[in-house]
Design a protein around this motif. Sequence first.
Motif, PDB file in Angstrom:
ATOM      1  N   ILE A   1       9.728 106.447 -89.162  1.00 19.06           N
ATOM      2  CA  ILE A   1      10.550 107.209 -88.209  1.00 19.06           C
ATOM      3  C   ILE A   1      12.014 106.770 -88.274  1.00 19.06           C
ATOM      4  CG2 ILE A   1      10.954 107.640 -85.747  1.00 19.06           C
ATOM      5  CD1 ILE A   1       7.914 107.487 -85.368  1.00 19.06           C
ATOM      6  N   LEU A   2      12.249 105.465 -88.341  1.00 25.17           N
ATOM      7  CA  LEU A   2      13.622 104.962 -88.391  1.00 25.17           C
ATOM      8  C   LEU A   2      14.372 105.471 -89.615  1.00 25.17           C
ATOM      9  CD1 LEU A   2      13.052 101.265 -87.242  1.00 25.17           C
ATOM     10  CD2 LEU A   2      14.452 102.958 -86.055  1.00 25.17           C
ATOM     11  N   LEU A   3      13.654 105.587 -90.736  1.00 24.08           N
ATOM     12  CA  LEU A   3      14.280 106.052 -91.977  1.00 24.08           C
ATOM     13  C   LEU A   3      14.183 107.564 -92.166  1.00 24.08           C
ATOM     14  CD1 LEU A   3      13.020 103.198 -94.327  1.00 24.08           C
ATOM     15  CD2 LEU A   3      15.373 103.578 -93.594  1.00 24.08           C
ATOM     16  N   LYS A   4      13.530 108.258 -91.205  1.00 24.26           N
ATOM     17  CA  LYS A   4      13.360 109.717 -91.242  1.00 24.26           C
ATOM     18  C   LYS A   4      12.687 110.172 -92.540  1.00 24.26           C
ATOM     19  CE  LYS A   4      17.738 110.669 -90.386  1.00 24.26           C
ATOM     20  NZ  LYS A   4      18.966 111.462 -90.063  1.00 24.26           N
ATOM     21  N   LEU A   5      11.666 109.401 -92.967  1.00 27.76           N
ATOM     22  CA  LEU A   5      11.027 109.676 -94.258  1.00 27.76           C
ATOM     23  C   LEU A   5      10.191 110.957 -94.259  1.00 27.76           C
ATOM     24  CD1 LEU A   5       9.919 106.105 -95.402  1.00 27.76           C
ATOM     25  CD2 LEU A   5      11.942 107.407 -96.073  1.00 27.76           C
ATOM     26  N   LEU A   6       9.682 111.381 -93.091  1.00 30.48           N
ATOM     27  CA  LEU A   6       8.827 112.575 -93.039  1.00 30.48           C
ATOM     28  C   LEU A   6       9.622 113.849 -93.312  1.00 30.48           C
ATOM     29  CD1 LEU A   6       6.483 111.853 -89.992  1.00 30.48           C
ATOM     30  CD2 LEU A   6       5.910 111.783 -92.421  1.00 30.48           C
ATOM     31  N   PHE A   7      10.830 113.931 -92.782  1.00 30.42           N
ATOM     32  CA  PHE A   7      11.611 115.164 -92.895  1.00 30.42           C
ATOM     33  C   PHE A   7      12.794 115.037 -93.855  1.00 30.42           C
ATOM     34  CE2 PHE A   7       9.782 114.901 -88.588  1.00 30.42           C
ATOM     35  CZ  PHE A   7       8.955 116.007 -88.634  1.00 30.42           C
ATOM     36  N   GLU A   8      13.269 113.815 -94.061  1.00 28.47           N
ATOM     37  CA  GLU A   8      14.395 113.589 -94.976  1.00 28.47           C
ATOM     38  C   GLU A   8      14.089 112.380 -95.860  1.00 28.47           C
ATOM     39  OE1 GLU A   8      18.224 113.471 -93.032  1.00 28.47           O
ATOM     40  OE2 GLU A   8      17.444 114.613 -91.335  1.00 28.47           O
ATOM     41  N   PRO A   9      13.114 112.523 -96.800  1.00 33.66           N
ATOM     42  CA  PRO A   9      12.714 111.377 -97.627  1.00 33.66           C
ATOM     43  C   PRO A   9      13.853 110.771 -98.440  1.00 33.66           C
ATOM     44  CG  PRO A   9      11.830 113.446 -98.497  1.00 33.66           C
ATOM     45  CD  PRO A   9      12.363 113.742 -97.139  1.00 33.66           C
TER      46      PRO A   9
ATOM     47  N   GLY B   1      24.427 100.183 -85.074  1.00 28.01           N
ATOM     48  CA  GLY B   1      23.296 100.336 -84.157  1.00 28.01           C
ATOM     49  C   GLY B   1      22.000 100.644 -84.882  1.00 28.01           C
ATOM     50  N   ALA B   2      22.049 101.656 -85.774  1.00 30.16           N
ATOM     51  CA  ALA B   2      20.848 102.039 -86.529  1.00 30.16           C
ATOM     52  C   ALA B   2      20.386 100.901 -87.432  1.00 30.16           C
ATOM     53  CB  ALA B   2      21.132 103.290 -87.357  1.00 30.16           C
ATOM     54  N   GLY B   3      21.341 100.243 -88.099  1.00 29.75           N
ATOM     55  CA  GLY B   3      20.994  99.121 -88.969  1.00 29.75           C
ATOM     56  C   GLY B   3      20.430  97.958 -88.185  1.00 29.75           C
TER      57      GLY B   3
ATOM     58  N   PRO C   1      17.009  94.310 -80.869  1.00 25.91           N
ATOM     59  CA  PRO C   1      17.296  95.698 -81.270  1.00 25.91           C
ATOM     60  C   PRO C   1      17.897  96.524 -80.142  1.00 25.91           C
ATOM     61  CG  PRO C   1      14.924  95.325 -81.092  1.00 25.91           C
ATOM     62  CD  PRO C   1      15.582  93.988 -81.021  1.00 25.91           C
ATOM     63  N   ILE C   2      17.505  96.234 -78.901  1.00 23.71           N
ATOM     64  CA  ILE C   2      18.057  96.968 -77.759  1.00 23.71           C
ATOM     65  C   ILE C   2      19.543  96.675 -77.606  1.00 23.71           C
ATOM     66  CG2 ILE C   2      17.946  97.260 -75.251  1.00 23.71           C
ATOM     67  CD1 ILE C   2      14.971  96.509 -75.427  1.00 23.71           C
ATOM     68  N   SER C   3      19.898  95.394 -77.657  1.00 24.13           N
ATOM     69  CA  SER C   3      21.311  95.021 -77.509  1.00 24.13           C
ATOM     70  C   SER C   3      22.133  95.465 -78.711  1.00 24.13           C
ATOM     71  CB  SER C   3      21.448  93.510 -77.291  1.00 24.13           C
ATOM     72  OG  SER C   3      20.904  92.775 -78.369  1.00 24.13           O
TER      73      SER C   3
ATOM     74  N   GLY D   1      31.099 103.439 -80.243  1.00 21.94           N
ATOM     75  CA  GLY D   1      30.886 104.851 -79.966  1.00 21.94           C
ATOM     76  C   GLY D   1      29.758 105.469 -80.773  1.00 21.94           C
ATOM     77  N   GLU D   2      28.841 104.636 -81.305  1.00 25.25           N
ATOM     78  CA  GLU D   2      27.700 105.141 -82.080  1.00 25.25           C
ATOM     79  C   GLU D   2      26.555 105.481 -81.119  1.00 25.25           C
ATOM     80  OE1 GLU D   2      28.506 102.339 -86.049  1.00 25.25           O
ATOM     81  OE2 GLU D   2      26.609 102.222 -84.954  1.00 25.25           O
ATOM     82  N   ILE D   3      26.413 106.759 -80.806  1.00 21.98           N
ATOM     83  CA  ILE D   3      25.358 107.189 -79.868  1.00 21.98           C
ATOM     84  C   ILE D   3      24.002 107.086 -80.562  1.00 21.98           C
ATOM     85  CG2 ILE D   3      24.483 109.088 -78.455  1.00 21.98           C
ATOM     86  CD1 ILE D   3      27.362 110.130 -78.299  1.00 21.98           C
ATOM     87  N   PRO D   4      23.038 106.333 -79.980  1.00 26.67           N
ATOM     88  CA  PRO D   4      21.717 106.203 -80.607  1.00 26.67           C
ATOM     89  C   PRO D   4      21.024 107.557 -80.746  1.00 26.67           C
ATOM     90  CG  PRO D   4      22.003 104.592 -78.843  1.00 26.67           C
ATOM     91  CD  PRO D   4      23.149 105.550 -78.743  1.00 26.67           C
ATOM     92  N   GLN D   5      20.491 107.840 -81.938  1.00 30.80           N
ATOM     93  CA  GLN D   5      19.790 109.092 -82.174  1.00 30.80           C
ATOM     94  C   GLN D   5      18.321 108.947 -81.782  1.00 30.80           C
ATOM     95  OE1 GLN D   5      20.527 110.263 -86.234  1.00 30.80           O
ATOM     96  NE2 GLN D   5      22.724 110.527 -85.902  1.00 30.80           N
ATOM     97  N   SER D   6      17.657 110.090 -81.618  1.00 22.73           N
ATOM     98  CA  SER D   6      16.270 110.086 -81.118  1.00 22.73           C
ATOM     99  C   SER D   6      15.339 109.315 -82.042  1.00 22.73           C
ATOM    100  CB  SER D   6      15.772 111.528 -80.953  1.00 22.73           C
ATOM    101  OG  SER D   6      15.852 112.235 -82.186  1.00 22.73           O
ATOM    102  N   HIS D   7      15.515 109.443 -83.365  1.00 29.60           N
ATOM    103  CA  HIS D   7      14.613 108.743 -84.287  1.00 29.60           C
ATOM    104  C   HIS D   7      14.809 107.231 -84.208  1.00 29.60           C
ATOM    105  CE1 HIS D   7      18.233 108.911 -86.845  1.00 29.60           C
ATOM    106  NE2 HIS D   7      17.740 107.854 -87.458  1.00 29.60           N
ATOM    107  N   THR D   8      16.037 106.796 -83.901  1.00 28.62           N
ATOM    108  CA  THR D   8      16.301 105.366 -83.751  1.00 28.62           C
ATOM    109  C   THR D   8      15.631 104.823 -82.501  1.00 28.62           C
ATOM    110  OG1 THR D   8      18.444 105.582 -84.872  1.00 28.62           O
ATOM    111  CG2 THR D   8      18.106 103.618 -83.524  1.00 28.62           C
ATOM    112  N   ILE D   9      15.688 105.594 -81.409  1.00 24.84           N
ATOM    113  CA  ILE D   9      15.076 105.168 -80.151  1.00 24.84           C
ATOM    114  C   ILE D   9      13.556 105.124 -80.273  1.00 24.84           C
ATOM    115  CG2 ILE D   9      14.744 105.758 -77.716  1.00 24.84           C
ATOM    116  CD1 ILE D   9      17.533 107.087 -77.807  1.00 24.84           C
ATOM    117  N   ILE D  10      12.959 106.212 -80.804  1.00 27.00           N
ATOM    118  CA  ILE D  10      11.490 106.279 -80.930  1.00 27.00           C
ATOM    119  C   ILE D  10      10.986 105.227 -81.912  1.00 27.00           C
ATOM    120  CG2 ILE D  10       9.545 107.712 -81.654  1.00 27.00           C
ATOM    121  CD1 ILE D  10      11.222 110.163 -80.754  1.00 27.00           C
ATOM    122  N   GLY D  11      11.635 105.135 -83.068  1.00 26.37           N
ATOM    123  CA  GLY D  11      11.227 104.143 -84.065  1.00 26.37           C
ATOM    124  C   GLY D  11      11.417 102.729 -83.561  1.00 26.37           C
ATOM    125  N   GLY D  12      12.492 102.503 -82.827  1.00 28.18           N
ATOM    126  CA  GLY D  12      12.746 101.177 -82.269  1.00 28.18           C
ATOM    127  C   GLY D  12      11.679 100.768 -81.268  1.00 28.18           C
TER     128      GLY D  12
END
Length: 304
Positions: free
Chosen positions: A142-150, A99-101, A258-260, A270-281
Amino acid sequence: MSQKQFESDRLFLIGMILSMTCWGFSWTSGKILASYGSPLAVSALRFSLTFISLVFILPLLKTKLSIARSGLFDLFGAAIMISIYTFLFFKGLVTGKAGAGGVLVTVLNPIISYSIMLVMSRRRPTRAEALGLLLGLAAGIILLKLLFEPANVLNAGNVYFLFASFSWAILSVFTSRASRYGQPLTFSFYMYGISTIIMLVAAGLDNLNGVLDNSDLSFWLNLFFSATITTSLATTFYFVATSKIGASRASSFIFLVPISAALGSWFFLGEIPQSHTIIGGLLGIAAVYVLNQRSAKTTDKKLS
């Protein structure tokens, strides 16, 4: 609008929605296939089945198999790049989430492609293009979480997905010129044929036998879906629809991919989309929308 035209438009609408959904679900299918063995071998088998499918599809569409010699450079370039992309696609799915990929790659692909086109045309982006590219950059961060987890960008799955996006962007440069040398479907037919040979040689008999030894009904069903339904039929329908309803209108349906991809991995894996994936998407979809609007206006001016 006549009843016949209305029904035709409705048919293309339903077909495009199904095609883009298949493209998104291919990430879920790819994740399953990646668990069966070497990414090179899985890629080779996927290309082989895609090529065989097109052998039967092209005659049904009465597609000419001739291609201009001047297109051989672009043809071989495209074959090499789609081979690299598909290998990275499966390699990333070995450790990364489907999903994230799927969201990351399908969002970044058109943005990186647009950036490369700007560089090749040697012009500065307009305000609208700059806005779209900035939104795309924000989406990637945002998708790669570079601000908080570079360090997250160095995760195996993300590295492969990023390189996959760049390889697809380069592939787009070659395929964008396909219509100059003949019919786009013919270009795709030969491209997949060459890619099949490349990947079969790269995989080797041991890796191929390893995947085939591990294969079961789930493997063959997912391979059939990935190679025939998604690549051959859905992509073929997209090409046909583009010629019927126009490239700008057809490209708008890509927002469904990306939505599908996220929904498919959630439902089947069973991969629940995380908030950064939704916002970045969502930011990425907005970026592609802005860039597509600009591209459509440019096309309209050229045609007027």
